[in-house]
Design an enzyme around this catalytic site. Structure first.
Site, PDB file in Angstrom:
ATOM      1  N   ASP A   1       0.821  -1.208   0.000  1.00 24.22           N
ATOM      2  CA  ASP A   1       0.000   0.000   0.000  1.00 24.22           C
ATOM      3  C   ASP A   1       0.859   1.264   0.000  1.00 24.22           C
ATOM      4  O   ASP A   1       0.524   2.248  -0.653  1.00 24.22           O
ATOM      5  CB  ASP A   1      -0.926  -0.012   1.222  1.00 24.22           C
ATOM      6  CG  ASP A   1      -1.818  -1.235   1.230  1.00 24.22           C
ATOM      7  OD1 ASP A   1      -2.615  -1.382   0.291  1.00 24.22           O
ATOM      8  OD2 ASP A   1      -1.690  -2.055   2.146  1.00 24.22           O
TER       9      ASP A   1
ATOM     10  N   HIS B   1      -5.284  -2.521   5.076  1.00 24.68           N
ATOM     11  CA  HIS B   1      -5.386  -2.758   3.636  1.00 24.68           C
ATOM     12  C   HIS B   1      -6.875  -2.935   3.314  1.00 24.68           C
ATOM     13  O   HIS B   1      -7.395  -4.043   3.244  1.00 24.68           O
ATOM     14  CB  HIS B   1      -4.598  -4.023   3.291  1.00 24.68           C
ATOM     15  CG  HIS B   1      -4.616  -4.386   1.848  1.00 24.68           C
ATOM     16  ND1 HIS B   1      -3.817  -3.783   0.915  1.00 24.68           N
ATOM     17  CD2 HIS B   1      -5.354  -5.295   1.165  1.00 24.68           C
ATOM     18  CE1 HIS B   1      -4.050  -4.316  -0.271  1.00 24.68           C
ATOM     19  NE2 HIS B   1      -4.980  -5.234  -0.143  1.00 24.68           N
TER      20      HIS B   1
END
Length: 209
Positions: free
Chosen positions: A161, A189
């Site tokens: 990410d 996430h």
């Protein structure tokens, strides 16, 4: 081989694709160093023990110089015994139609059990990296149930990410990703994750994104 004491490393979900890849990286010295002996402990669920036995035989066939021993188990207390490092890859997989909250509920029991086992049998200086998503919350759960192990020794692997956030900042700013520093991501996430560009710098200079 050097006389260094071996590092005991446990990989959970070792029969899965990600765990299987990590097994060989650890055994070859790509993670803990090219002169660091390794004792490798592989943990997975009971139905996967046949696969784990095959992985163990493959590792034996490879004759890695650093690999001193391979332990396979479906019992966390066996797999985590006296370990220096844990790579917690195994987690309940996200299925079609599942929300993150459903995934979290399914993983609570897994990481509660892992935390309790780490607390009971692992070294108190063990370093724990949680890979299974939602990684941040799974790491929190695991650390909560391992109160004798300092919280700073638990990490969640959300580098993907951060990489995405950095790449988007680079694209927007028409620079290379190498020129972007100090980007931050907050949260799991998931759809609630927040990329924070406030402190990001471009080529060493802070800019308003």
């Amino acid at each position: 081989m050097a006389s260094k004491d071996p590092v005991r490393v446990c990989i959970t979900g070792a029969a899965g694709q990600i765990g299987y890849s990590l097994v060989y990286m650890v055994a070859k010295g790509e993670i803990f160093g090219s002169n660091q002996p390794i004792i490798l402990s592989l943990l997975d669920i009971t139905p996967m023990m046949g696969v784990l036995d095959g992985v163990k035989m493959e590792l034996t066939d490879c004759s890695f110089n650093l690999l001193q021993q391979v332990i396979i188990s479906d019992n966390p207390e066996v797999a985590f015994a006296d370990i220096n490092a844990a790579l917690l890859v195994g987690a309940f997989p996200r299925k079609e139609g599942m929300e993150r909250k459903d995934l979290l509920k399914a993983n609570v029991k897994i990481f509660e059990a892992h935390g309790k086992a780490l607390d009971k049998v692992a070294r108190k200086d063990v370093k724990v990296v949680v890979v299974g998503n939602p990684a941040n919350t799974n790491a929190l759960i695991c650390s909560h149930f391992a109160p004798s192990i300092p919280k700073r020794q638990f990490s969640a692997l959300t580098r993907l990410d951060l990489n995405r956030s950095t790449a988007q900042l680079a694209l927007k700013s028409h620079v290379s990703v190498c020129d972007v520093s100090n980007a931050i991501i907050w949260g799991n996430h998931s759809a609630t994750q927040f990329p924070d560009a406030k402190h990001a710098t471009l080529m060493g200079n802070q800019h308003t994104m």
